[in-house]
Motif scaffolding. Sequence first.
Motif, short mmCIF file in Angstrom:
data_model
loop_
_atom_site.label_atom_id
_atom_site.label_comp_id
_atom_site.label_asym_id
_atom_site.label_seq_id
_atom_site.Cartn_x
_atom_site.Cartn_y
_atom_site.Cartn_z
N ALA A 94 0.87 -0.94 0.14
CA ALA A 94 0.02 0.48 0.04
C ALA A 94 0.61 1.05 0.10
CB ALA A 94 -0.56 -0.07 1.49
N ARG A 95 1.77 0.82 1.07
CA ARG A 95 2.97 2.27 0.70
C ARG A 95 3.57 3.14 -1.18
NH1 ARG A 95 7.84 3.27 5.05
NH2 ARG A 95 8.57 5.08 4.75
N LEU A 96 3.66 1.90 -1.35
CA LEU A 96 4.44 1.79 -2.78
C LEU A 96 3.40 2.08 -3.34
CD1 LEU A 96 6.36 -1.98 -2.87
CD2 LEU A 96 7.57 0.78 -2.46
N ASP A 97 2.47 1.90 -3.55
CA ASP A 97 1.46 2.28 -4.48
C ASP A 97 1.07 3.89 -3.97
OD1 ASP A 97 1.18 -0.28 -5.84
OD2 ASP A 97 -0.38 -0.77 -4.32
N ALA A 98 1.13 4.05 -3.51
CA ALA A 98 0.85 5.62 -2.43
C ALA A 98 1.80 6.73 -2.79
CB ALA A 98 0.42 5.35 -1.21
N THR A 99 2.87 5.71 -3.36
CA THR A 99 4.09 6.72 -3.66
C THR A 99 3.60 6.94 -5.21
OG1 THR A 99 5.15 4.78 -3.62
CG2 THR A 99 5.61 5.73 -2.12
N GLY A 100 3.07 6.61 -5.33
CA GLY A 100 3.36 6.62 -7.28
C GLY A 100 4.18 6.76 -7.66
N ARG A 101 5.31 7.62 -8.49
CA ARG A 101 6.14 7.13 -9.31
C ARG A 101 7.05 7.66 -9.28
NH1 ARG A 101 6.18 1.96 -9.42
NH2 ARG A 101 4.43 1.21 -10.16
N SER A 102 7.46 8.62 -8.15
CA SER A 102 8.50 9.49 -7.83
C SER A 102 9.41 9.17 -7.02
CB SER A 102 7.75 10.43 -6.55
OG SER A 102 8.75 11.67 -5.98
N ARG A 103 10.25 8.95 -8.28
CA ARG A 103 11.47 8.13 -8.07
C ARG A 103 12.52 8.49 -7.10
NH1 ARG A 103 16.33 7.32 -12.98
NH2 ARG A 103 18.09 6.13 -11.42
N PRO A 104 13.16 8.04 -5.72
CA PRO A 104 14.41 7.77 -5.24
C PRO A 104 15.38 8.50 -5.51
CG PRO A 104 12.81 5.89 -4.08
CD PRO A 104 12.19 5.85 -5.65
N THR A 105 16.27 9.67 -5.36
CA THR A 105 17.19 9.69 -5.76
C THR A 105 18.16 10.05 -5.29
OG1 THR A 105 16.66 12.46 -5.17
CG2 THR A 105 16.01 10.98 -7.44
N GLU A 106 18.36 9.61 -3.38
CA GLU A 106 19.77 9.82 -2.95
C GLU A 106 20.35 8.23 -3.12
OE1 GLU A 106 20.21 11.49 0.32
OE2 GLU A 106 18.16 12.31 -0.30
N PRO A 107 21.92 9.02 -2.92
CA PRO A 107 23.19 7.69 -3.66
C PRO A 107 23.06 6.82 -2.90
CG PRO A 107 23.76 9.78 -2.33
CD PRO A 107 22.31 9.65 -2.73
N VAL A 108 22.41 5.92 -3.15
CA VAL A 108 22.37 4.28 -2.19
C VAL A 108 23.86 3.16 -2.96
CG1 VAL A 108 21.79 2.12 -1.67
CG2 VAL A 108 19.72 4.24 -2.30
N ASP A 109 25.13 2.87 -2.22
CA ASP A 109 25.84 2.08 -2.28
C ASP A 109 25.73 1.22 -2.34
OD1 ASP A 109 28.47 0.59 -1.90
OD2 ASP A 109 29.65 1.88 -0.78
N LEU A 110 25.45 0.40 -3.73
CA LEU A 110 24.71 -1.06 -3.70
C LEU A 110 25.54 -1.90 -3.18
CD1 LEU A 110 22.16 -2.31 -5.37
CD2 LEU A 110 23.45 -2.80 -7.11
N VAL A 111 27.34 -2.03 -3.63
CA VAL A 111 27.99 -2.63 -2.39
C VAL A 111 28.09 -2.79 -1.64
CG1 VAL A 111 30.98 -3.71 -2.70
CG2 VAL A 111 29.03 -2.13 -5.10
N GLU A 112 28.35 -1.89 -0.89
CA GLU A 112 28.27 -2.06 0.34
C GLU A 112 26.63 -2.66 0.86
OE1 GLU A 112 28.81 -2.45 4.61
OE2 GLU A 112 29.75 -1.58 2.50
N LEU A 113 25.32 -1.85 0.34
CA LEU A 113 24.44 -2.43 0.83
C LEU A 113 24.13 -4.33 0.86
CD1 LEU A 113 21.39 -1.66 1.85
CD2 LEU A 113 20.63 -2.37 -1.00
N ALA A 114 24.83 -4.81 -0.81
CA ALA A 114 24.37 -6.48 -0.68
C ALA A 114 25.55 -6.85 0.56
CB ALA A 114 24.85 -6.70 -2.18
N ARG A 115 26.36 -7.16 0.49
CA ARG A 115 27.85 -7.12 1.41
C ARG A 115 27.35 -7.26 2.60
NH1 ARG A 115 33.27 -3.88 -0.18
NH2 ARG A 115 33.68 -4.95 -2.08
N SER A 116 26.47 -6.14 3.36
CA SER A 116 25.58 -6.21 4.63
C SER A 116 24.08 -6.80 4.79
CB SER A 116 25.51 -4.59 4.95
OG SER A 116 24.24 -4.54 4.29
N THR A 117 24.12 -6.91 3.54
CA THR A 117 22.91 -8.15 3.32
C THR A 117 22.94 -9.28 3.50
OG1 THR A 117 21.75 -6.73 2.48
CG2 THR A 117 20.35 -9.14 1.65
N VAL A 118 24.06 -9.82 2.54
CA VAL A 118 24.69 -11.31 2.64
C VAL A 118 25.23 -11.63 3.68
CG1 VAL A 118 25.99 -12.81 1.13
CG2 VAL A 118 24.69 -11.55 0.28
N ALA A 119 26.13 -10.44 4.10
CA ALA A 119 26.49 -11.16 6.21
C ALA A 119 25.37 -11.51 6.98
CB ALA A 119 26.95 -10.12 6.17
N VAL A 120 24.56 -11.04 7.21
CA VAL A 120 23.62 -11.50 8.24
C VAL A 120 22.89 -12.91 7.76
CG1 VAL A 120 23.09 -8.94 8.88
CG2 VAL A 120 21.61 -9.87 6.90
#
Length: 262
Positions: A94-120
């Motif tokens: 419901a929250r995703l549907d309510a956002t419409g198509r306004s794309r978030p623009t904050e920089p995301v370090d995809l490599v660090e995100l993947a490492r932390s997600t896999v580590a747990v």
Amino acid sequence: MDRRVPAPRSDDEIGRLADTMNAMLERLEAAGTRQRRFIADASHELRSPLAVLRTQLEVALTHPDPEVRDTLVAGALQDTERLQALSADLLLLARLDATGRSRPTEPVDLVELARSTVAVRSTDSHPVMLHAPDDITVPGNALWIGRLLTNLLDNAQRHARHIVTVRLSADPETGDAVLDVTNDGPPIAPADQEKIFERFARLDDARSRDDGGTGLGLPIALDIAALHSGTITVLDTPDGTTFRTRLPTSRPSPSPSASDTH
């Protein structure tokens, strides 16, 4: 919503306006149909575990054997946890549907995100192998992209035989970030490769409450990818079944202001 504006035969402003209006009505009708189907599916998914939960508690309340009562209460706790997970997924959709198509623009370090997600997941039954370069950054929402990866990993580990592999790379032609999540389990039939992204869709071999999940993990991942102007596709690769996510690495162009249009 099935009614349409009569379209004139002439190719002028009135004709184009009628075509635009009818296209909008088609989208509204499709959205209404999808919403009604989603509500019906959600009601069914919530009604079934609630009925089982009530039955378990009613029997536990009257049964004389303490061991049987303990077993029934344990089962009721499992159904409560499933209801909790299902409710959280419904709220996120419901929250995703309510956002419409306004794309978030904050920089995301995809490599660090993947490492932390896999580590747990180091203690999970199927190990996750990560292959990633030093740096890939995408514009977006770190929490939601993390949820996308988590849902893909949950799905991969549910179906893997031995191992799950995560690969990050940059497409040299488009510049997109490419995130591959591969499991060595059985392949997905071509006819089912789109169906699995439908809300509450579960294949026949994944319908048990213990193994099949809520049927919302992949749809949530797809909605998050779409919110970031990305895509998710299913590929048959030599290592197994691969869920490939593409995310653009560039920020969206700003919409022209009113002063720019004059």
